[in-house]
Design a protein around this motif. Structure first.
Motif, PDB file in Angstrom:
ATOM      1  N   LEU A 257       0.686  -1.201   0.020  1.00  0.00           N
ATOM      2  CA  LEU A 257       0.018  -0.031   0.138  1.00  0.00           C
ATOM      3  C   LEU A 257       0.897   1.202  -0.109  1.00  0.00           C
ATOM      4  O   LEU A 257       0.534   2.273  -0.814  1.00  0.00           O
ATOM      5  N   LEU A 258       1.924   1.306   0.887  1.00  0.00           N
ATOM      6  CA  LEU A 258       2.846   2.221   0.774  1.00  0.00           C
ATOM      7  C   LEU A 258       3.581   2.577  -0.593  1.00  0.00           C
ATOM      8  O   LEU A 258       3.394   3.771  -1.140  1.00  0.00           O
ATOM      9  N   LEU A 259       3.944   1.522  -1.223  1.00  0.00           N
ATOM     10  CA  LEU A 259       4.482   1.570  -2.534  1.00  0.00           C
ATOM     11  C   LEU A 259       3.510   2.134  -3.712  1.00  0.00           C
ATOM     12  O   LEU A 259       3.934   2.743  -4.501  1.00  0.00           O
ATOM     13  N   SER A 260       2.195   1.771  -3.355  1.00  0.00           N
ATOM     14  CA  SER A 260       1.248   2.065  -4.372  1.00  0.00           C
ATOM     15  C   SER A 260       0.657   3.491  -4.228  1.00  0.00           C
ATOM     16  O   SER A 260      -0.207   3.867  -5.164  1.00  0.00           O
ATOM     17  N   THR A 261       1.075   4.196  -3.240  1.00  0.00           N
ATOM     18  CA  THR A 261       0.332   5.510  -3.144  1.00  0.00           C
ATOM     19  C   THR A 261       1.448   6.499  -3.032  1.00  0.00           C
ATOM     20  O   THR A 261       2.489   6.343  -2.734  1.00  0.00           O
ATOM     21  N   HIS A 285      -7.571   5.617  -1.939  1.00  0.00           N
ATOM     22  CA  HIS A 285      -8.429   6.664  -2.372  1.00  0.00           C
ATOM     23  C   HIS A 285      -8.284   8.079  -2.136  1.00  0.00           C
ATOM     24  O   HIS A 285      -8.369   9.088  -2.624  1.00  0.00           O
ATOM     25  N   ARG A 286      -7.378   8.239  -0.706  1.00  0.00           N
ATOM     26  CA  ARG A 286      -6.831   9.530  -0.401  1.00  0.00           C
ATOM     27  C   ARG A 286      -5.456   9.708  -1.091  1.00  0.00           C
ATOM     28  O   ARG A 286      -4.906  10.960  -1.327  1.00  0.00           O
ATOM     29  N   ARG A 287      -4.518   8.631  -1.480  1.00  0.00           N
ATOM     30  CA  ARG A 287      -3.601   9.057  -2.197  1.00  0.00           C
ATOM     31  C   ARG A 287      -3.078   8.383  -3.258  1.00  0.00           C
ATOM     32  O   ARG A 287      -2.025   8.318  -3.722  1.00  0.00           O
ATOM     33  N   GLY A 288      -3.956   7.777  -3.783  1.00  0.00           N
ATOM     34  CA  GLY A 288      -3.684   6.925  -5.019  1.00  0.00           C
ATOM     35  C   GLY A 288      -4.075   7.651  -6.585  1.00  0.00           C
ATOM     36  O   GLY A 288      -4.068   8.884  -6.408  1.00  0.00           O
ATOM     37  N   HIS A 289      -4.266   6.998  -7.512  1.00  0.00           N
ATOM     38  CA  HIS A 289      -4.384   7.762  -8.578  1.00  0.00           C
ATOM     39  C   HIS A 289      -6.034   7.892  -9.030  1.00  0.00           C
ATOM     40  O   HIS A 289      -7.111   7.261  -8.400  1.00  0.00           O
ATOM     41  N   ALA A 290      -6.256   8.567 -10.044  1.00  0.00           N
ATOM     42  CA  ALA A 290      -7.566   8.668 -10.440  1.00  0.00           C
ATOM     43  C   ALA A 290      -8.328   7.627 -10.901  1.00  0.00           C
ATOM     44  O   ALA A 290      -7.511   6.285 -11.150  1.00  0.00           O
ATOM     45  N   SER A 292      -9.607   6.429 -13.675  1.00  0.00           N
ATOM     46  CA  SER A 292      -9.272   5.896 -15.042  1.00  0.00           C
ATOM     47  C   SER A 292      -8.080   5.193 -15.072  1.00  0.00           C
ATOM     48  O   SER A 292      -8.009   4.075 -15.649  1.00  0.00           O
ATOM     49  N   TRP A 293      -7.209   5.396 -14.142  1.00  0.00           N
ATOM     50  CA  TRP A 293      -5.711   4.792 -14.100  1.00  0.00           C
ATOM     51  C   TRP A 293      -6.007   3.654 -13.533  1.00  0.00           C
ATOM     52  O   TRP A 293      -5.669   2.426 -13.834  1.00  0.00           O
ATOM     53  N   ILE A 294      -7.065   3.390 -12.372  1.00  0.00           N
ATOM     54  CA  ILE A 294      -7.235   2.098 -11.545  1.00  0.00           C
ATOM     55  C   ILE A 294      -7.927   1.117 -12.457  1.00  0.00           C
ATOM     56  O   ILE A 294      -7.620  -0.061 -12.455  1.00  0.00           O
ATOM     57  N   ASP A 295      -8.898   1.662 -13.405  1.00  0.00           N
ATOM     58  CA  ASP A 295     -10.132   0.789 -14.192  1.00  0.00           C
ATOM     59  C   ASP A 295      -9.008   0.423 -15.382  1.00  0.00           C
ATOM     60  O   ASP A 295      -9.157  -0.812 -15.486  1.00  0.00           O
ATOM     61  N   ALA A 296      -8.020   0.901 -15.694  1.00  0.00           N
ATOM     62  CA  ALA A 296      -7.369   0.637 -16.845  1.00  0.00           C
ATOM     63  C   ALA A 296      -6.511  -0.492 -16.622  1.00  0.00           C
ATOM     64  O   ALA A 296      -6.133  -1.643 -16.978  1.00  0.00           O
ATOM     65  N   HIS A 297      -5.741  -0.376 -15.258  1.00  0.00           N
ATOM     66  CA  HIS A 297      -4.907  -1.376 -14.620  1.00  0.00           C
ATOM     67  C   HIS A 297      -5.497  -2.664 -14.449  1.00  0.00           C
ATOM     68  O   HIS A 297      -5.334  -3.672 -14.623  1.00  0.00           O
ATOM     69  N   ARG A 298      -6.916  -2.559 -13.868  1.00  0.00           N
ATOM     70  CA  ARG A 298      -7.758  -3.851 -13.482  1.00  0.00           C
ATOM     71  C   ARG A 298      -8.102  -4.446 -14.558  1.00  0.00           C
ATOM     72  O   ARG A 298      -7.919  -5.566 -14.457  1.00  0.00           O
TER      73      ARG A 298
END
Length: 359
Positions: A257-261, A285-290, A292-298
């Motif tokens: 989680l630390l690496l991903s935010t 959700h506080r420190r991650g990406h928007a 569209s970034w999450i949806d594209a990765h998933r």
């Protein structure tokens, strides 16, 4: 035996296993004195990635801390709005968007960029396109290369047109970092790449960008290439149990989680290995990406096959095979050879390599 553990890239992993350089980690995972499986939660990882790091049905040789899915598309939203472009859904509409941007007098950007250099892993984005066209690299039954079939040639024709015609003049020199910088500094309207690029984009370009998942191939198929940075334990370690405790710590939920935010200003992020868990955490959700970034990765991860991998990761010769493929890709992108001639030459060399390895 100097080091107990090491970084292990997904694509060379088969060679490490074939040469006996790495430990099977199941012996430590299954040892209750070393591993609390309820705490470690291996099910957080996509099945396809763990499958690709597992050999002979059992030997899990590394644990990922960073996963990338390739052949996703980032685009500059103001550019698309100004030119009235719709989001590409397949490779024909991608070509249309790249041509429109590249030839427009209303924006000062090349159409698109991606990896084009002649090193093996620069094939990662083309590999997604190649598989989505329905092509295969090798025939495991006959031990012969098949990347120069019609489907393979058509995929390289598309990739070479995108990068060679509608990309920047140095397209044939772009590797992972330089492709990210080219788009991230505003030189192109799109980048065909991985959402794991966020830390390389300028803040301005980051805020202008939307990501899309892998595009549809000619027959409506989507199959994505992937990469993982992982940690493995040397077969020659004198302290493998201690090394495993370190690997657990470095790849556990809290660390991933630390690496991903993004933890502070200017800090990029690279992780998302535990993607079945990471994206549901309030901290992300506080420190991650928007979104569209999450949806594209998933969606990209969902396009990575769990059976036969998207490049020959199950072959110890994978890096040699993809090295020949990279030379062909680079020759086509730089217009030194036609896609057909480039792939014919690569197929000859790959077949020779495979057959020599079985003598």
């Amino acid at each position: 035996g100097r080091f107990d553990g090491f970084y292990l890239g997904l694509w060379p992993a088969a060679n490490y296993h074939a040469n006996g350089w790495v430990k099977d980690l199941h012996q430590y995972i299954d040892d209750a004195s070393l591993t609390d499986r309820r705490w470690y939660q291996l099910q957080d990882y996509p099945e396809s990635v763990l499958d690709q790091l597992t050999y002979e049905q059992r030997d899990l040789i590394a644990i990922p801390f960073g996963i990338e899915t390739y052949g996703c598309l980032a685009y500059d939203e103001p550019t698309f709005q100004r030119l009235g472009l719709s989001e590409p859904t397949d490779f024909d509409s991608l070509l249309h968007a790249a041509k429109t941007i590249h030839e427009s007098d209303h924006v000062d950007r090349y159409g698109i960029c991606s990896r084009g250099s002649a090193d093996p892993v620069s094939t990662a984005n083309w590999a997604t396109m190649f598989k989505s066209y329905g092509a295969d690299w090798i025939d495991h039954r006959t031990g012969k290369a098949t990347l120069n079939t019609d489907a393979g040639v058509e995929s390289l024709q598309t990739y070479a047109e995108l990068m060679g015609t509608y990309g920047p003049p140095d397209s044939g020199e772009l590797n992972w970092l330089r492709a990210n910088e080219t788009y991230g500094n505003g030189r192109t309207g799109m980048v065909y790449h991985t959402p794991a690029t966020a830390g390389v984009f300028s803040d301005e370009q980051y805020n202008r960008t939307k990501w899309l998942p892998p595009l549809l191939g000619p027959d409506g198929d989507r199959m994505a290439s992937t990469w993982a940075w992982s940690l493995g334990i040397s077969q020659f370690s004198s302290d493998p149990e201690a090394a495993w405790l370190f690997v657990q710590w470095a790849t556990c939920r809290q660390m991933n989680l630390l690496l991903s935010t993004r933890q502070w200003q200017g800090h990029g992020s690279y992780g998302h290995a535990r993607s079945n868990w990471i994206f549901d955490q309030p901290e992300y959700h506080r420190r991650g990406h928007a979104d569209s970034w999450i949806d594209a990765h998933r969606q990209g991860i969902e396009c990575v096959p769990s059976g036969r991998p998207p490049v020959p990761l199950d072959s110890p010769q994978n890096m040699t095979i993809m090295g020949e493929a990279a030379e062909a890709m680079n020759a086509a992108v730089t217009d030194r050879k036609s896609p057909q001639d480039a792939l014919d030459d690569a197929a000859f060399n790959i077949t020779d390599c495979l057959q020599r390895s079985h003598r």
